[in-house]
Design a protein around this motif. Sequence first.
Motif, mmCIF file in Angstrom:
data_model
loop_
_atom_site.group_PDB
_atom_site.id
_atom_site.type_symbol
_atom_site.label_atom_id
_atom_site.label_comp_id
_atom_site.label_asym_id
_atom_site.label_seq_id
_atom_site.Cartn_x
_atom_site.Cartn_y
_atom_site.Cartn_z
ATOM 1 N N ASN A 228 -14.280 -6.218 -0.050
ATOM 2 C CA ASN A 228 -14.017 -7.654 -0.206
ATOM 3 C C ASN A 228 -12.821 -8.132 0.606
ATOM 4 O OD1 ASN A 228 -16.061 -8.431 -2.298
ATOM 5 N ND2 ASN A 228 -15.049 -6.744 -3.355
ATOM 6 N N ASN A 229 -12.215 -7.230 1.381
ATOM 7 C CA ASN A 229 -11.060 -7.563 2.235
ATOM 8 C C ASN A 229 -9.899 -8.186 1.471
ATOM 9 O OD1 ASN A 229 -12.123 -6.556 4.652
ATOM 10 N ND2 ASN A 229 -13.288 -8.431 4.980
ATOM 11 N N ILE A 230 -9.517 -7.523 0.368
ATOM 12 C CA ILE A 230 -8.355 -8.003 -0.379
ATOM 13 C C ILE A 230 -7.423 -6.843 -0.715
ATOM 14 C CG2 ILE A 230 -9.574 -9.982 -1.387
ATOM 15 C CD1 ILE A 230 -9.566 -8.457 -4.036
ATOM 16 N N VAL A 231 -6.173 -7.206 -1.007
ATOM 17 C CA VAL A 231 -5.168 -6.257 -1.481
ATOM 18 C C VAL A 231 -4.673 -6.790 -2.825
ATOM 19 C CG1 VAL A 231 -2.939 -5.165 -1.021
ATOM 20 C CG2 VAL A 231 -4.454 -5.744 0.882
ATOM 21 N N VAL A 232 -4.702 -5.935 -3.833
ATOM 22 C CA VAL A 232 -4.215 -6.295 -5.164
ATOM 23 C C VAL A 232 -2.979 -5.451 -5.433
ATOM 24 C CG1 VAL A 232 -4.767 -6.438 -7.622
ATOM 25 C CG2 VAL A 232 -6.587 -6.728 -5.922
ATOM 26 N N ALA A 233 -1.924 -6.093 -5.939
ATOM 27 C CA ALA A 233 -0.669 -5.372 -6.168
ATOM 28 C C ALA A 233 -0.088 -5.718 -7.530
ATOM 29 C CB ALA A 233 0.333 -5.724 -5.066
ATOM 30 N N TYR A 234 0.708 -4.771 -8.041
ATOM 31 C CA TYR A 234 1.438 -4.952 -9.296
ATOM 32 C C TYR A 234 2.908 -5.103 -8.925
ATOM 33 C CZ TYR A 234 2.665 -4.065 -14.225
ATOM 34 O OH TYR A 234 3.125 -4.161 -15.520
ATOM 35 N N THR A 235 3.451 -6.299 -9.116
ATOM 36 C CA THR A 235 4.811 -6.602 -8.661
ATOM 37 C C THR A 235 5.865 -5.912 -9.520
ATOM 38 O OG1 THR A 235 5.139 -8.556 -10.033
ATOM 39 C CG2 THR A 235 4.017 -8.886 -7.907
ATOM 40 N N ASN A 236 7.081 -5.903 -9.026
ATOM 41 C CA ASN A 236 8.196 -5.307 -9.761
ATOM 42 C C ASN A 236 8.578 -6.095 -11.010
ATOM 43 O OD1 ASN A 236 8.422 -3.093 -8.085
ATOM 44 N ND2 ASN A 236 9.896 -4.086 -6.731
ATOM 45 N N VAL A 237 8.109 -7.339 -11.120
ATOM 46 C CA VAL A 237 8.379 -8.126 -12.327
ATOM 47 C C VAL A 237 7.202 -8.080 -13.302
ATOM 48 C CG1 VAL A 237 10.073 -9.657 -11.238
ATOM 49 C CG2 VAL A 237 7.660 -10.300 -11.244
ATOM 50 N N GLY A 238 6.203 -7.254 -12.993
ATOM 51 C CA GLY A 238 5.112 -7.032 -13.933
ATOM 52 C C GLY A 238 3.962 -8.018 -13.880
ATOM 53 N N THR A 239 3.748 -8.642 -12.728
ATOM 54 C CA THR A 239 2.601 -9.541 -12.563
ATOM 55 C C THR A 239 1.678 -8.972 -11.491
ATOM 56 O OG1 THR A 239 3.769 -10.877 -10.920
ATOM 57 C CG2 THR A 239 3.906 -11.606 -13.215
ATOM 58 N N TYR A 240 0.431 -9.378 -11.543
ATOM 59 C CA TYR A 240 -0.533 -8.955 -10.529
ATOM 60 C C TYR A 240 -0.716 -10.066 -9.512
ATOM 61 C CZ TYR A 240 -1.615 -4.993 -13.480
ATOM 62 O OH TYR A 240 -1.525 -3.836 -14.207
ATOM 63 N N VAL A 241 -0.808 -9.688 -8.250
ATOM 64 C CA VAL A 241 -1.025 -10.632 -7.155
ATOM 65 C C VAL A 241 -2.117 -10.075 -6.242
ATOM 66 C CG1 VAL A 241 1.287 -11.672 -7.194
ATOM 67 C CG2 VAL A 241 0.900 -9.607 -5.842
ATOM 68 N N ALA A 242 -2.795 -10.974 -5.538
ATOM 69 C CA ALA A 242 -3.848 -10.542 -4.615
ATOM 70 C C ALA A 242 -3.881 -11.464 -3.410
ATOM 71 C CB ALA A 242 -5.206 -10.547 -5.311
ATOM 72 N N VAL A 243 -4.038 -10.867 -2.238
ATOM 73 C CA VAL A 243 -4.141 -11.614 -0.978
ATOM 74 C C VAL A 243 -5.241 -10.991 -0.129
ATOM 75 C CG1 VAL A 243 -1.691 -12.294 -0.979
ATOM 76 C CG2 VAL A 243 -2.421 -10.239 0.269
ATOM 77 N N THR A 244 -5.592 -11.693 0.937
ATOM 78 C CA THR A 244 -6.557 -11.138 1.882
ATOM 79 C C THR A 244 -5.986 -9.927 2.597
ATOM 80 O OG1 THR A 244 -7.943 -11.600 3.798
ATOM 81 C CG2 THR A 244 -5.834 -12.716 3.726
ATOM 82 N N LEU A 245 -6.844 -9.009 2.951
ATOM 83 C CA LEU A 245 -6.469 -7.827 3.729
ATOM 84 C C LEU A 245 -6.286 -8.177 5.204
ATOM 85 C CD1 LEU A 245 -6.218 -4.692 4.018
ATOM 86 C CD2 LEU A 245 -8.715 -4.626 4.177
ATOM 87 N N ILE A 246 -6.825 -9.322 5.621
ATOM 88 C CA ILE A 246 -6.844 -9.723 7.023
ATOM 89 C C ILE A 246 -5.574 -10.497 7.368
ATOM 90 C CG2 ILE A 246 -8.115 -10.989 8.798
ATOM 91 C CD1 ILE A 246 -10.622 -10.594 6.921
ATOM 92 N N CYS A 247 -4.761 -9.939 8.227
ATOM 93 C CA CYS A 247 -3.498 -10.562 8.611
ATOM 94 C C CYS A 247 -3.746 -11.825 9.432
ATOM 95 C CB CYS A 247 -2.649 -9.575 9.414
ATOM 96 S SG CYS A 247 -1.032 -10.243 9.861
ATOM 97 N N SER A 248 -2.994 -12.855 9.137
ATOM 98 C CA SER A 248 -3.134 -14.125 9.857
ATOM 99 C C SER A 248 -2.565 -14.058 11.271
ATOM 100 C CB SER A 248 -2.439 -15.246 9.081
ATOM 101 O OG SER A 248 -1.065 -14.940 8.897
ATOM 102 N N HIS A 249 -1.774 -13.051 11.585
ATOM 103 C CA HIS A 249 -1.161 -12.965 12.908
ATOM 104 C C HIS A 249 -2.192 -12.663 13.989
ATOM 105 C CE1 HIS A 249 1.222 -10.586 16.025
ATOM 106 N NE2 HIS A 249 1.595 -11.826 16.196
#
Length: 148
Positions: A75-96
């Motif tokens: 699905n071209n995404i990255v899911v992460a668990y932040t240091n403050v305990g929340t989950y975030v997700a962004v595209t795997l495809i760099c905008s650069h």
Amino acid sequence: MNTTEEKMNRLTFLKQLGFSGASLMAVYCGVTMSSCTNEGDVIQPLPSGGITFDLSATANAALKTKGGYVVDRTNNIVVAYTNVGTYVAVTLICSHEGQKQITYATDKFYCTAHGATFDNTGKGTNSNGSAGLKAYTVTQSGTVLTIT
């Protein structure tokens, strides 16, 4: 070809044919006006209803540790668990430059191709990351994360 001849790039060639302004851009970038500089993958919408990650699954074990992340290449995404305990997700495809090389470390997303950096919301934090990343909404119900 003799040694005094010059090679001409596409832009110069089209200008010499008389193309200019919008017509030049339409021909140079393609009739669909897709990006001239980024010919990488296009970010596709997620499936209807989003995608899920079961935190109890071994494949998602990294999401139990702050700073951990999982790359979903389907699905071209990255899911992460932040240091403050929340989950975030962004595209795997760099905008650069459209590289599929986004990783996560120390509360930021990072493109290993050219050093673009992004905060937890996908906002670019350096010149290579200035266009930002597509960020997704993450909701949690028990041990299941849903990305929409």
